[in-house]
Write a protein that holds these residues in place. Structure first.
Motif, PDB file in Angstrom:
ATOM      1  N   HIS A  13       0.808  -1.220   0.000  1.00  9.35           N
ATOM      2  CA  HIS A  13       0.000   0.000   0.000  1.00  9.35           C
ATOM      3  C   HIS A  13       0.845   1.276   0.000  1.00  9.35           C
ATOM      4  CE1 HIS A  13       0.692  -0.790   4.303  1.00  9.35           C
ATOM      5  NE2 HIS A  13       0.685   0.508   4.411  1.00  9.35           N
ATOM      6  N   PHE A  38      -6.045  -4.830   5.057  1.00 11.12           N
ATOM      7  CA  PHE A  38      -7.291  -5.260   5.711  1.00 11.12           C
ATOM      8  C   PHE A  38      -7.240  -6.725   6.109  1.00 11.12           C
ATOM      9  CE2 PHE A  38      -8.313  -1.553   3.224  1.00 11.12           C
ATOM     10  CZ  PHE A  38      -9.080  -0.802   4.092  1.00 11.12           C
ATOM     11  N   VAL A 120      -6.676  -3.548  -1.438  1.00 11.16           N
ATOM     12  CA  VAL A 120      -6.295  -2.212  -1.880  1.00 11.16           C
ATOM     13  C   VAL A 120      -5.834  -2.157  -3.345  1.00 11.16           C
ATOM     14  CG1 VAL A 120      -5.749  -1.360   0.437  1.00 11.16           C
ATOM     15  CG2 VAL A 120      -3.947  -2.423  -0.946  1.00 11.16           C
ATOM     16  N   LEU A 178     -10.166  -1.181   9.442  1.00 10.25           N
ATOM     17  CA  LEU A 178      -8.825  -0.881   9.968  1.00 10.25           C
ATOM     18  C   LEU A 178      -8.785  -0.636  11.469  1.00 10.25           C
ATOM     19  CD1 LEU A 178      -7.655   1.495   7.114  1.00 10.25           C
ATOM     20  CD2 LEU A 178      -7.001  -0.879   7.440  1.00 10.25           C
TER      21      LEU A 178
ATOM     22  N   VAL B 195      -4.409  14.851  11.593  1.00  8.37           N
ATOM     23  CA  VAL B 195      -4.015  14.453  12.947  1.00  8.37           C
ATOM     24  C   VAL B 195      -3.335  15.615  13.677  1.00  8.37           C
ATOM     25  CG1 VAL B 195      -1.749  13.481  12.300  1.00  8.37           C
ATOM     26  CG2 VAL B 195      -2.997  12.558  14.276  1.00  8.37           C
ATOM     27  N   SER B 196      -2.762  16.537  12.906  1.00  5.56           N
ATOM     28  CA  SER B 196      -2.072  17.666  13.531  1.00  5.56           C
ATOM     29  C   SER B 196      -3.044  18.637  14.191  1.00  5.56           C
ATOM     30  CB  SER B 196      -1.213  18.403  12.493  1.00  5.56           C
ATOM     31  OG  SER B 196      -2.002  18.768  11.389  1.00  5.56           O
ATOM     32  N   ILE B 235     -12.430  10.621   5.411  1.00  5.66           N
ATOM     33  CA  ILE B 235     -12.478  10.797   3.957  1.00  5.66           C
ATOM     34  C   ILE B 235     -11.339   9.984   3.366  1.00  5.66           C
ATOM     35  CG2 ILE B 235     -12.136  12.455   2.075  1.00  5.66           C
ATOM     36  CD1 ILE B 235     -13.196  14.635   4.018  1.00  5.66           C
ATOM     37  N   GLN B 237      -9.870   6.395   0.818  1.00  8.44           N
ATOM     38  CA  GLN B 237     -10.035   5.077   0.211  1.00  8.44           C
ATOM     39  C   GLN B 237     -11.004   4.225   1.012  1.00  8.44           C
ATOM     40  OE1 GLN B 237      -6.451   2.668   0.271  1.00  8.44           O
ATOM     41  NE2 GLN B 237      -7.105   1.507  -1.528  1.00  8.44           N
ATOM     42  N   ILE B 252      -3.216  18.429   6.772  1.00  5.43           N
ATOM     43  CA  ILE B 252      -3.340  17.096   6.166  1.00  5.43           C
ATOM     44  C   ILE B 252      -2.192  16.909   5.186  1.00  5.43           C
ATOM     45  CG2 ILE B 252      -4.758  15.676   4.620  1.00  5.43           C
ATOM     46  CD1 ILE B 252      -7.236  16.962   5.845  1.00  5.43           C
ATOM     47  N   GLN B 257      -4.062   7.425   0.199  1.00  9.94           N
ATOM     48  CA  GLN B 257      -5.357   6.884   0.641  1.00  9.94           C
ATOM     49  C   GLN B 257      -6.338   7.999   0.981  1.00  9.94           C
ATOM     50  OE1 GLN B 257      -2.414   5.924   2.057  1.00  9.94           O
ATOM     51  NE2 GLN B 257      -2.203   3.757   1.554  1.00  9.94           N
ATOM     52  N   HIS B 258      -5.816   9.156   1.385  1.00 11.88           N
ATOM     53  CA  HIS B 258      -6.698  10.293   1.634  1.00 11.88           C
ATOM     54  C   HIS B 258      -7.093  10.945   0.309  1.00 11.88           C
ATOM     55  CE1 HIS B 258      -8.615  13.459   3.959  1.00 11.88           C
ATOM     56  NE2 HIS B 258      -8.074  14.337   3.131  1.00 11.88           N
ATOM     57  N   ILE B 271      -3.987  24.284   4.088  1.00 10.84           N
ATOM     58  CA  ILE B 271      -3.252  25.011   5.126  1.00 10.84           C
ATOM     59  C   ILE B 271      -2.307  24.003   5.757  1.00 10.84           C
ATOM     60  CG2 ILE B 271      -3.400  26.237   7.345  1.00 10.84           C
ATOM     61  CD1 ILE B 271      -6.300  27.019   6.514  1.00 10.84           C
ATOM     62  N   THR B 273       1.966  23.502   7.524  1.00 10.54           N
ATOM     63  CA  THR B 273       3.275  24.069   7.858  1.00 10.54           C
ATOM     64  C   THR B 273       4.338  23.655   6.840  1.00 10.54           C
ATOM     65  OG1 THR B 273       3.467  22.192   9.351  1.00 10.54           O
ATOM     66  CG2 THR B 273       3.044  24.332  10.367  1.00 10.54           C
ATOM     67  N   GLY B 289       1.743  27.643   6.936  1.00 15.15           N
ATOM     68  CA  GLY B 289       1.796  28.178   8.291  1.00 15.15           C
ATOM     69  C   GLY B 289       1.082  27.272   9.269  1.00 15.15           C
TER      70      GLY B 289
END
Ligand SMILES: Cc1cc2nc3c(=O)[nH]c(=O)nc-3n(C[C@H](O)[C@H](O)[C@H](O)COP(=O)(O)OP(=O)(O)OC[C@H]3O[C@@H](n4cnc5c(N)ncnc54)[C@H](O)[C@@H]3O)c2cc1C
Lengths: 252, 309
Positions: A13, A38, A120, A178, B195-196, B235, B237, B252, B257-258, B271, B273, B289
């Motif tokens: 992946h 998966f 995948v 997952l 995650v940030s 959001i 895959q 992000i 996969q995103h 947005i 850094t 930033g």
């Protein structure tokens, strides 16, 4: 409880895939292959049920070329007890895969069949549901939690509105999402031990399933490329760029 | 060459994506809708208003994979295509039905090229597969985000079907996210947090920006795994596929996969850094930033300008 887990060998992946210029497919030669993520969660779930004393045997099955032995060995190193490779070099459709797995299930008579929710590579998300239909079992797809309650499972599923919990009488089919668990990395002694676990290799042609595809794949093409945009220097510039987009939407 | 389309619904309401699915299915023939629900009346009434719908058929039953599949199966014989959304329900039931009917399904269809030619993404959208389906019956799921909605103003007839469907699986409980943000799959503007964003409280800032713009809110898998955002916000895959006019990605990185979930976005703003983040590289507009400084200022700027979508 006896568990059958189906695993697939796919392009890793993390690999940035490349569509062949002639449109015949995705370049897979010289590309790193590994167990579909998966499927790893499905194997981990099975092994954890054994560790909790809720399952006695985990049989892992893969359908594919000889090299699919690698992903079976990975599952055996994670703690599965024995493996079955249904060997074929042909690219099989999901319905054919499900039919072959139904034959294996008929032989093995597992109480629970665990699979990854999707692979995948083709991103189909079919096989667990098809196998449940072919073996006339209830299904719980996209599982993020599996709890054994007597002769039933309580499975929490990830769905579009959030999560839902369903009760499934065994025998049943569950597909892993997952967040079901964190798959372990097998320690070296387990990897060594895996090589001595039983692994049966059986030609796909021996199962009496018609392997011919139903669909005709015309071509595989790359998606449209996005062109790089611009960087703005201030929050005010970003705000006005957003405002411009919103105004355009409202004009529609 | 008629098409049966399964309607998605939640909390007694028809899914807002249904008009898009009707538009997709209509390309193959006249569309009949099937509603399977414990309380189907309001859902069926809403479905009957979508232009292009011939009949709405209703089965009063529990909403498990088996009961929905059995309902579809009892009607399948009359249709050349049986279809659903590529949603968590459609993905659950269409393959099950396909195996019962011995048909190889074609799922996640993003383009209909002809009566039996379809395009679907594979490899997290990094390739597109064009297939011809020569089978006598087609089993399909459509990605709602890839189709423009059908109009409303119809008054199709609603017929109750007296089917007794059984299910070995039993529904026990729904766990939902209480949120009044718009539906992700059909929203015109989506704000995504990574995650940030750092915490569930941090996501309240993202939501606040969402409110300012009347936008839906989404997240990366890493943010969901960390417990900052609910799973139905994911959001990508393995999460929701979005196709807004504007997607604003905040903190992000843009893992493939995103990106799989945002390819349908008309414009992408970022947005971050890191000027080298893959998402910044594909963004139409990027601001480099710290999100914790930028987002509060951005909300203030937008409020000042009186924007309200
Ligand atoms: C099988 C599989 C399926 C997957 N499915 C999905 C999926 O459906 N959806 C999905 O999203 N992911 C999915 N993933 C996970 C994916 O690979 C990435 O791990 C994930 O998308 C990364 O999320 P992120 O961008 O939030 O985090 P990171 O990759 O850690 O990126 C964080 C970003 O925040 C930036 N940043 C840090 N601090 C700040 C700050 N103060 N201000 C502004 N920017 C900052 C960084 O520069 C970086 O770009 C999947 C993975 C696998 C293996």
């Amino acid at each position: 409880m006896k568990i059958l887990v189906a695993v697939k060998r796919v392009v890793d992946h993390n690999v940035r895939i490349r569509v062949r210029p002639d449109g015949t497919g995705v370049e897979t030669t010289g590309v790193r292959m590994s167990m579909n993520p998966f499927c790893k969660h499905a194997v981990e779930a099975a092994v954890q049920l054994v560790e909790k004393g809720q399952a006695s045997e985990v049989v892992v099955v893969s359908i594919g070329p000889k090299q699919s032995n690698d992903v079976i060995l990975t599952a055996l190193a994670m703690g599965a007890h024995r493996g079955v490779l249904v060997e074929t070099d042909a690219a099989l459709e999901t319905l054919t895969i499900a039919k072959l797995l139904a034959k294996v299930a008929e032989e093995e008579q597992p109480d629970l069949i665990l699979l990854g929710k999707q692979a995948v590579d083709d991103d189909s998300n079919h096989v667990g549901q098809m196998l449940a239909a072919l073996t006339n079992r209830p299904q719980a797809t996209f599982a993020s939690e599996i709890v054994v309650k007597g002769s039933e499972l309580e499975v929490t599923r990830e769905v579009d509105y959030g999560r839902e919990t369903v009760a499934l009488p065994l025998p049943a089919v569950v597909t892993a999402d997952l967040r079901l668990n964190t798959p372990r990395n097998a320690a070296l002694p387990m990897v060594m031990k895996a090589r001595s676990k039983p692994l049966a290799v059986r030609p796909a042609a021996d199962f009496g399933v018609d392997l011919a595809p139903r669909l005709v794949v015309e071509k595989i093409s790359p998606p449209a490329e996005r062109v790089a945009g611009k960087t703005v220097g201030s929050v005010a510039d970003l705000a006005s760029a957003i405002a411009a987009e919103v105004n355009e939407m409202e004009a529609l | 060459m008629s098409v049966l389309l399964l309607a998605d619904h939640d909390k007694g309401e028809l899914s807002p994506a249904t008009a898009r699915l009707v538009a997709a299915a209509s390309q193959l023939g006249p569309v009949d809708i099937l509603v399977v629900a414990e309380n189907p009346a309001a859902i069926a009434a809403a479905a009957a208003q979508i232009a292009g719908v011939r009949i709405v058929q209703v089965v009063k039953a529990a909403e498990t994979a088996e009961s929905i599949t059995n309902s579809l199966e009892s009607l399948a014989q009359r249709y050349q295509s049986v279809s659903a959304s590529a949603s968590s329900v459609g993905k659950d039931v269409i393959p099950r039905l396909a195996a019962k009917l011995d048909i190889q399904p074609v799922t996640d269809v993003v383009e209909i090229l002809g009566p039996n030619r379809f395009t679907r993404p594979i490899y997290a959208g990094n390739a597109l597969e064009t297939v011809t389906d020569p089978q006598p019956k087609h089993l399909l799921t459509f990605r709602a985000s890839a189709f423009r909605p059908a109009a409303s103003g119809n008054a199709a007839s609603v017929e109750s079907l007296d089917l007794s469907v059984t299910s070995a699986a039993r529904f026990l409980a729904a766990h939902r996210t209480e949120s009044d943000t718009p539906d992700l799959a059909t929203a015109q503007i989506v704000i995504g947090g990574g995650v940030s964003v750092g915490s569930a409280e941090g996501f309240q800032l993202i939501e606040k920006l969402g409110k300012t713009l009347g936008a839906a809110v989404g997240a990366t898998r890493a943010a969901v795994d960390a417990g900052y955002a609910p799973n139905d916000w994911q959001i990508g895959q393995t999460g929701k596929i979005i196709a807004p006019d504007l997607y604003i990605a905040i903190g992000i990185s843009g893992a493939l996969q995103h990106l799989a979930g945002i390819q349908g976005a008309k414009k992408i703003f970022a947005i971050n850094t890191d000027a080298e983040a893959p998402l910044v590289k594909i963004a139409d507009v990027a601001l480099i930033g710290d999100l914790f400084e930028i987002v509060p200022q951005l909300i203030a700027e937008l409020e000042k300008s009186g924007i309200k979508h």
